[in-house]
Design a protein around this motif. Sequence first.
Motif, mmCIF file in Angstrom:
data_model
loop_
_atom_site.group_PDB
_atom_site.id
_atom_site.type_symbol
_atom_site.label_atom_id
_atom_site.label_comp_id
_atom_site.label_asym_id
_atom_site.label_seq_id
_atom_site.Cartn_x
_atom_site.Cartn_y
_atom_site.Cartn_z
ATOM 1 N N ASN A 6 -69.192 -5.592 -16.892
ATOM 2 C CA ASN A 6 -68.681 -4.368 -17.406
ATOM 3 C C ASN A 6 -67.494 -4.521 -18.125
ATOM 4 O O ASN A 6 -67.157 -3.865 -18.911
ATOM 5 C CB ASN A 6 -68.953 -3.464 -16.311
ATOM 6 N N PRO A 69 -70.079 7.747 -15.133
ATOM 7 C CA PRO A 69 -70.528 6.625 -14.360
ATOM 8 C C PRO A 69 -70.297 6.887 -12.798
ATOM 9 O O PRO A 69 -70.993 6.510 -12.069
ATOM 10 C CB PRO A 69 -69.682 5.354 -14.828
ATOM 11 N N GLU A 76 -72.467 2.532 -15.242
ATOM 12 C CA GLU A 76 -71.288 2.023 -16.231
ATOM 13 C C GLU A 76 -71.890 1.266 -17.348
ATOM 14 O O GLU A 76 -71.568 0.925 -18.462
ATOM 15 C CB GLU A 76 -70.312 1.734 -15.487
#
Length: 179
Positions: A6, A69, A76
């Motif tokens: 991420n 998120p 996310e």
Amino acid sequence: MADGLNDARAMRVAEIMTDFRNLQCYIAQIRATPTAEEYYLEGYCLLRQCASEAQAVLSAPFSATNTSPGGNAETEKTQLRSIIIDACVRRFQCQRAYLRAHAGQRWMNSRNAILRGQKAHAGHFPALQAVDNNLRVELAGISDEHVDYTLRSQDAAQGKWLAEDPTLATIQQILSTRR
């Protein structure tokens, strides 16, 4: 399951959006001041069209998912992937407008170099026709594949993470649904 990428995805979003902003700034700085007789010439029409296309991309609503998120890494991840796709499509559109505008500027500069402040007359016709033909040839070379290549090769040369950038086919599919 979260894959630990991420941060890379978030960095990629920032890179794409920086490119997008730079393209928008370049296109916004184009200044063409044709005379009334020149206003509808192909190159000047092209420059106005490119500015309009760039503005439309900027004005288009964000098409990615808008969920928060809430600390969930998987949510996310999904949201970042969606943002990457939307940002890549916008950057692609702006790159295409940029390449076309750049061709238009070369046309305008070539035309101005031929005319040197004079009004066009019959003696200028062959040179101006060659400039018009060069513009058409250059525009024909600005295919979706060429636009995609310019973006990917630039990103690769800079060592950017491209693992989740959409393919050209995906970009074309998204663009076809937006029309």
